[in-house]
Scaffold this motif. Sequence first.
Motif: not given
Length: 457
Positions: A227-230, A248-255
């Motif tokens: 993922i890339v986050g801003v 990161i904690a919330e959305y990395l597992p959804k990638a």
Amino acid sequence: MLVMTFAATQASANPKYAGIVIDARTGKTLYENSADAPRYPASLTKMMTLYLTFEALDAGRITKDSRIPVSANAAGEVPSKLGLRSGSTLTVDQAMKALVTKSANDAATALGEFLGGSEGRFAQLMTNKARQLGMSRTTFKNAHGLPNSEQKTTARDMARLGIALREHFPHHYHYFSTRSFTFGKATYGNHNRLLGSVRGVDGIKTGFINASGFNLVSSVKDDGRLIVGVVMGGRTGASRNAQMQKLIAEYLPKATRGGAGTGNLIARSGASPMLAASAWSLPEKGPLPVFRDPIDMRVATAYAPAARTNALAAFPVPDGRPIVGRQALAAVLREQQPDAPVPPAAIGQVEMGSSDVDTVTTASTSAVAAAAQPAPSGWVVQVAAMPDQNEAMAFLSAAQTKAGGAIADARPYTVAYSDGGQQLYRARFAGFDGKDDAWAACDSLKRSGYGCWATQQ
């Protein structure tokens, strides 16, 4: 956990805040908040400065050992800086590391002047590259990100740039993971505190000015996910980092994990013709660009009919330097604008694009022109744009013969378009299985001295 929850609450109440998380394998937006609202990039600007530097390295215009002269203008930049002295030099490698770690403004300005001839011209290159990458809401005015009311971007555009850096330059991307950098007697640590402290984080860049708040672009690769986050507009560096950790904690597992459909998100434009053109304005003591073959410059000048030079005033070239660069630069500026429709009487099959109507003619490798055929789809490679269709097809044939390799079995064709009443023909190759195939073909062309760029139709 309490700190992260507090940071999320603060972010939602902060008028400067903007954020986005994108699955860098699929392009899916996993989270967004004010992602398209205008924001000041601050030192995130240096991501584009590094993009153009990586591009120049790959094009052979410069090397990591090329020495960058430091002007009085560069030496006079305000901190954060290395304290470079006017008249001194540093290498391209040192400048890149200084941008990533110390976020040195003096090194950024020196690098921009080195590549663009002046910082203003380099900012124009940056903005045009942003357009090529689909960053439609971004305008650059300098190479470092210090305050300028006209220098704007969005969280979405910065995420797109972060993905492009990873996709297009995997062989240079390691610079963003640099933990420390020694210059002279001083050692500078990376401003990105998430490196080494948050699992999977391998870059990219921090930024801060008063007008922007605290900004951060992070790339995270873990367990097959990417993922890339801003995060933009943080009230403090700590709260910004905490917000990024929460995302990161919330959305990395959804990638999506690696596999089919990964990558290929940002079309690559190859070695920038604009950058090649601007290199003629390098400081007198700086290294001139390396052209492997005169044909490289013919590709650049093919974009510009001799009579169309009205866009050159803002890009003067020092006396005694070839006019080729000016012609190429003006032409590429036009090439990046939406095309006007080709007159209905134009010859050939009509291809309907998002902003233009093109006329497509194809030919075998042994013929200069052939009957019109439907426009190719998928990945294509462009090598020139010329006012004469036969010359465009002859150019393609010569390029295919000389480059061989990955381009040998490609299908040459031209696309007619109108530029201010002037009929021009884009010279392209098609017939590639995908992005990797097209990029390999472009690499083969560049090794033979041909400028090119690959894109998806």
